[in-house]
Design an enzyme around this catalytic site. Structure first.
Site, short mmCIF file in Angstrom:
data_model
loop_
_atom_site.label_atom_id
_atom_site.label_comp_id
_atom_site.label_asym_id
_atom_site.label_seq_id
_atom_site.Cartn_x
_atom_site.Cartn_y
_atom_site.Cartn_z
N PRO A 51 1.29 -3.36 -0.03
CA PRO A 51 0.67 -4.02 1.28
C PRO A 51 0.51 -5.20 0.73
CG PRO A 51 -0.21 -1.81 1.17
CD PRO A 51 0.19 -2.57 0.33
N GLU B 49 -3.71 3.77 -5.31
CA GLU B 49 -4.53 3.07 -4.88
C GLU B 49 -4.07 1.53 -5.83
OE1 GLU B 49 -7.66 2.54 -3.32
OE2 GLU B 49 -7.31 4.96 -3.16
CL1 6GU Z 1 4.76 -1.80 1.43
N1 6GU Z 1 2.61 0.01 1.56
C1 6GU Z 1 1.79 0.53 2.13
N2 6GU Z 1 1.46 1.67 0.53
N3 6GU Z 1 0.99 0.02 3.28
C2 6GU Z 1 2.17 -0.97 3.85
C3 6GU Z 1 2.91 -1.32 3.18
C4 6GU Z 1 4.05 -1.31 2.27
N4 6GU Z 1 3.92 -2.64 4.46
C5 6GU Z 1 2.70 -2.69 4.92
N5 6GU Z 1 1.73 -1.94 4.76
#
Ligand code: 6GU
Length: 252
Positions: free
Chosen positions: A88, A115
């Site tokens: 994210p 995490e």
């Molecule tokens: Cl690439 N990973 C995660 N864990 N959450 C996300 C994401 C990626 N893109 C948006 N939310």
């Protein structure tokens, strides 16, 4: 094009990538997808892949050694493979990123859990960090699948010999116009008359106007990037006038 996915949950990838268009693309040898289980590269006999964060705090952090060894094993076959960490915190993924990545012959996709990963993984092994949107997923796996799907559509032949992602309307910055197929009347709900007229220029004009209407009401941010013709601008004016009239309470 080849994709190597580094994950703790390789089973997540089997079904989604084997159905429909991507399944056919794999069958036809246009794309190759391999999953690598990071746990197989853990050093100890209990196959530990995560640990508590230095400095304290919530949750677990993915350890650097298993990830390093997994990436090195994949890159030993192709040192120039472009390596992406799905997080994210990454750069927002869009159609333009998908098109650019489709010119890479080999992508390595690292999926984080918990995490996230030890920061040294990023410093030492990652070329680019990518996020698929402003929300938090339980891991990078679904994001990796989204990326593979969007990138694969740009590979010649994946959508069939007569279609190309370059022609998608989103690529030209407008949302798609509404589509209809039989029956003509479904529970009293009909279809726009112009689509039955056989008048191809009237149909094109209607579709362009509906694409502009949708984009203007749902995604006005896209209109500023769109390449609008003089005719488009006239159509938009008509749409805005019509909306004003409707707001004023007389819908004609
Ligand atoms: Cl690439 N990973 C995660 N864990 N959450 C996300 C994401 C990626 N893109 C948006 N939310």
């Amino acid at each position: 094009m080849r994709f190597d996915i580094l994950t703790l949950f390789p089973n997540m990838f089997s079904s989604p990538l084997q159905e429909s268009i991507l399944g056919k693309a794999i069958e036809r040898g246009l794309i190759q997808i391999q999953t690598v289980n990071i746990r197989d590269f853990a050093l100890d006999k209990h196959k530990v892949v995560d640990d508590t964060p230095y400095g304290g705090g919530q949750g677990m952090v993915m350890k650097v050694e298993p990830i390093a060894r997994a990436i090195e094993s994949v890159k030993s076959q192709n040192p120039s493979a472009w390596t992406i960490y799905l997080t994210p915190q990454g750069k927002p993924f869009d159609q333009d990123s998908a098109r650019k990545l489709s010119s890479q012959p080999h992508l390595v996709l690292l999926c984080g859990r918990y995490e996230g990963v030890d920061e040294r993984v990023k410093d030492l092994f990652i070329d680019e960090e990518i996020s698929i949107g402003d929300y938090v997923l339980t891991g990078g796996e679904l994001a990796a699948m989204v990326l593979i799907d969007a990138v694969s559509r740009f590979i010649p032949g994946v959508l069939g010999s007569d279609r190309s992602a370059e022609e998608d309307s989103f690529f030209n910055s407008l949302l798609e116009y509404p589509q209809y197929t039989r029956p003509f009347n479904f529970r009293g709900s009909g279809i726009p008359e112009v689509l039955l007229s056989g008048n191809h220029s009237a149909i094109s004009l209607w579709r362009r106007k509906e694409a502009l209407r949708r984009t203007s009401s749902r995604r006005p941010d896209l209109l500023t990037k769109a390449n609008l013709s003089e005719e488009d601008k006239k159509l938009l004016e008509e749409i805005l006038k019509q909306e004003k009239r409707e707001k004023a309470g007389h819908g004609f």
